[in-house]
Design an enzyme around this catalytic site. Structure first.
Site, mmCIF file in Angstrom:
data_model
loop_
_atom_site.group_PDB
_atom_site.id
_atom_site.type_symbol
_atom_site.label_atom_id
_atom_site.label_comp_id
_atom_site.label_asym_id
_atom_site.label_seq_id
_atom_site.Cartn_x
_atom_site.Cartn_y
_atom_site.Cartn_z
ATOM 1 N N SER A 37 28.922 41.586 37.859
ATOM 2 C CA SER A 37 29.385 40.189 37.905
ATOM 3 C C SER A 37 29.541 39.596 36.507
ATOM 4 O O SER A 37 29.083 38.482 36.240
ATOM 5 C CB SER A 37 28.435 39.321 38.746
ATOM 6 O OG SER A 37 28.501 39.667 40.103
ATOM 7 N N GLY A 76 33.902 35.410 39.529
ATOM 8 C CA GLY A 76 35.185 34.744 39.332
ATOM 9 C C GLY A 76 35.101 33.365 38.720
ATOM 10 O O GLY A 76 36.131 32.795 38.326
ATOM 11 N N TYR A 104 28.532 49.531 50.390
ATOM 12 C CA TYR A 104 29.807 48.839 50.175
ATOM 13 C C TYR A 104 30.793 49.203 51.271
ATOM 14 O O TYR A 104 30.738 50.296 51.821
ATOM 15 C CB TYR A 104 30.403 49.222 48.819
ATOM 16 C CG TYR A 104 29.685 48.670 47.617
ATOM 17 C CD1 TYR A 104 28.672 47.716 47.736
ATOM 18 C CD2 TYR A 104 30.012 49.110 46.334
ATOM 19 C CE1 TYR A 104 28.026 47.228 46.617
ATOM 20 C CE2 TYR A 104 29.375 48.626 45.209
ATOM 21 C CZ TYR A 104 28.376 47.689 45.360
ATOM 22 O OH TYR A 104 27.730 47.205 44.246
ATOM 23 N N LEU A 162 32.027 38.301 35.253
ATOM 24 C CA LEU A 162 32.859 37.096 35.352
ATOM 25 C C LEU A 162 32.230 36.077 36.301
ATOM 26 O O LEU A 162 32.888 35.115 36.720
ATOM 27 C CB LEU A 162 34.270 37.454 35.820
ATOM 28 C CG LEU A 162 35.033 38.404 34.900
ATOM 29 C CD1 LEU A 162 36.381 38.761 35.507
ATOM 30 C CD2 LEU A 162 35.215 37.790 33.511
ATOM 31 N N LEU A 177 34.102 32.410 35.798
ATOM 32 C CA LEU A 177 34.515 32.361 34.394
ATOM 33 C C LEU A 177 36.019 32.534 34.207
ATOM 34 O O LEU A 177 36.529 32.334 33.104
ATOM 35 C CB LEU A 177 33.754 33.413 33.588
ATOM 36 C CG LEU A 177 32.281 33.071 33.308
ATOM 37 C CD1 LEU A 177 31.526 34.295 32.818
ATOM 38 C CD2 LEU A 177 32.177 31.926 32.308
ATOM 39 N N THR A 178 36.738 32.858 35.273
ATOM 40 C CA THR A 178 38.201 32.875 35.174
ATOM 41 C C THR A 178 38.770 31.459 35.165
ATOM 42 O O THR A 178 39.918 31.255 34.751
ATOM 43 C CB THR A 178 38.830 33.627 36.352
ATOM 44 O OG1 THR A 178 38.649 32.863 37.563
ATOM 45 C CG2 THR A 178 38.217 35.007 36.524
ATOM 46 N N GLY A 179 37.996 30.506 35.683
ATOM 47 C CA GLY A 179 38.466 29.129 35.798
ATOM 48 C C GLY A 179 39.177 28.828 37.102
ATOM 49 O O GLY A 179 39.579 27.683 37.340
ATOM 50 N N LYS A 180 39.314 29.816 37.968
ATOM 51 C CA LYS A 180 40.129 29.610 39.170
ATOM 52 C C LYS A 180 39.479 28.681 40.192
ATOM 53 O O LYS A 180 40.163 28.210 41.115
ATOM 54 C CB LYS A 180 40.463 30.945 39.818
ATOM 55 C CG LYS A 180 39.274 31.719 40.389
ATOM 56 C CD LYS A 180 39.743 33.078 40.932
ATOM 57 C CE LYS A 180 38.591 33.912 41.459
ATOM 58 N NZ LYS A 180 39.068 35.250 41.916
#
Length: 347
Positions: free
Chosen positions: A236, A241, A53, A238, A243-246
Site C-alpha cells: 500500500s 489510492g 487473494y 499509495l 496518494l493519487t489524489g483521486k
C-alpha cells in the site's frame, strides 16, 4: 530498474514489485496477464501474491483465484525463470482458509502444496507468513494493540516448529527463501535468533504497510531491518489510492477501491485528506507526478527491499513504473518530511 539482493538469500529482486491482489475480483485473468506482460517487459522481475487473494472482497468462492491466474500465465508463456515469485501462508482467523487454523508445522506443507498446484510451478522463490499467530499491530490495530496476553515460551516454540517444517520444504526444493509479513520489530528479531539457534531458513524480508501516510516502520522496524539483514517490502505505498489524489473533494470513482470498501480499511479519516492535499502540493511545487513521487520516496528508504504496487489497469501499471527512473532531490525530501511532521499518522 534496480535489483537488490534480499538479505542472506540468493534472490535478487527489482525495487518495484507487481502486486496481484485485485486479479480475480476487480480484474479478469486476461487483465492480470496483461499487467504481468507489461511489468516484465519493462524490467520488473518480482510478483507478489497470497493464497487468500483476491481481495475486494475476500470470499470463500474466490480464495486461491489469484494464484490460479498467475499459474495460467506461467502455463501460457513458459516464463517462470524470469520471475521471482512470492506468496503467503494465511494466518489465524482467516475462516475461508483451513477453517482459520493458525500457522503450524502441520499447515505449512498443506499450504505450500496448494499454492504450488494453483501456481503451476515446482517451487516458490519467497514464502511468507501473512501475519503472526500472536496477532499484529498492522491494519490500524496499532491504536489498541495489547500484547500482554502473549506467552513468550509458546511463541518461541511455534517459531522453532515452523522453521523445522520450512527447512524440510527447502530440502524438498519447494521454497527458496522465507519472509515475514505484518510483523513487529520484536518478532523479526526473534525469528532471526531462533533460525540461528536451531536452524531453518532465516527471514530475509518483511512485508508491512508503508507509505508517506503510514510510516510506522521508520523506527523500531527500520532498525531491525538494518541490523538483522531483513529487507522491507512496502505494501500500500499509495495508501490504497489516497496518494493519487483521486479521492479528494469527496470523489469516489466508479470501480475504485473506495467504491468497494468505503473506509479503505480504516484509512479514510477526518485528517487524511488534509495530509493528502499537502503531499499533492509538494508534487505540484516540484512538477512531479504524485504517484511516481510517492513510489520513488519509498524506493529510496535505506531499509527497503522492494515497493509493491497494485493496479487495476495497464495504464496504472505504466504510470507506476515511471518511478523506476525518478530520484527525489534533497529539497523534495525536505518538503515531504515537513508534511509528515505537520500531519503525522493521519490514520
Amino acid at each position: 530498474m534496480q535489483k537488490r539482493k534480499l538479505g542472506s538469500s540468493e534472490l535478487a529482486v527489482t525495487d518495484l514489485c507487481l502486486g496481484s491482489m485485485t486479479w480475480g475480483t476487480q480484474n479478469t485473468a486476461e487483465e492480470g496477464h496483461d499487467q504481468i506482460d507489461l511489468a516484465l517487459d519493462t524490467g520488473v522481475n518480482f510478483i507478489d501474491t497470497a493464497e487468500m487473494y483476491p481481495v475486494n472482497p475476500i470470499s470463500a468462492e474466490t480464495i486461491g483465484r489469484t494464484e490460479r491466474i498467475i499459474g495460467l500465465w506461467f502455463e501460457r508463456d513458459n516464463r517462470r525463470d524470469e520471475v521471482v515469485l512470492a506468496t503467503k501462508h494465511s494466518g489465524e482467523g482467516m475462516a475461508h482458509v483451513r477453517d482459520g487454523a493458525p500457522i503450524s508445522a502441520a499447515t505449512i506443507p498443506q499450504a505450500i502444496e496448494g499454492s504450488l498446484r494453483r501456481l503451476q510451478t515446482d517451487y516458490i522463490d519467497l514464502y511468507q507468513f501473512h501475519w503472526p499467530n500472536r496477532g499484529s499491530y498492522m491494519f490500524r490495530k496499532n491504536w489498541g494493540f495489547d500484547p500482554s496476553g502473549q506467552n513468550r515460551a509458546d511463541t518461541i516454540a511455534h517459531m522453532e516448529d515452523a522453521l523445522g517444517a520450512l527447512q524440510d520444504e527447502v530440502k524438498r526444493g519447494t521454497i527458496r527463501a522465507f519472509g515475514l509479513s505484518n510483523e513487529s520489530a520484536w518478532g523479526m528479531a526473534q525469528w532471526a535468533s531462533v533460525a540461528e539457534r536451531v536452524g531453518g531458513p532465516r527471514p530475509v524480508s518483511v512485508q508491512n504497510e508503508y507509505s508517506l501516510l503510514c510510516r510506522l516502520a521508520d523506527t523500531d522496524v527500520a532498525e531491525a531491518c538494518i541490523n538483522e539483514e531483513i529487507d522491507l517490502f512496502a505494501f500500500s505505498p499509495l495508501a490504497a489510492g489516497l496518494l493519487t489524489g483521486k479521492y479528494q473533494v469527496g470523489a469516489v470513482p466508479e470501480g475504485s477501491r473506495m467504491s468497494l470498501n468505503g473506509d479503505l480499511g480504516g484509512r479514510k479519516t477526518a485528517r487524511v485528506f488534509d495530509a493528502v492535499d499537502a503531499y499533492l502540493k509538494v508534487a505540484r511545487d516540484f512538477d512531479l507526478d504524485p504517484v511516481q513521487m510517492a513510489l520513488a520516496w519509498c524506493r529510496a528508504r535505506p531499509f527497503m527491499g522492494s515497493v509493491i504496487f497494485g493496479a487495476t489497469s495497464t495504464g496504472q501499471v505504466q504510470r507506476a513504473l515511471g518511478a523506476a527512473e525518478l530520484t527525489l532531490s534533497d529539497e523534495v525530501n525536505a518538503a515531504l518530511n515537513a508534511v509528515h511532521k505537520a500531519h503525522p499518522m493521519p490514520y
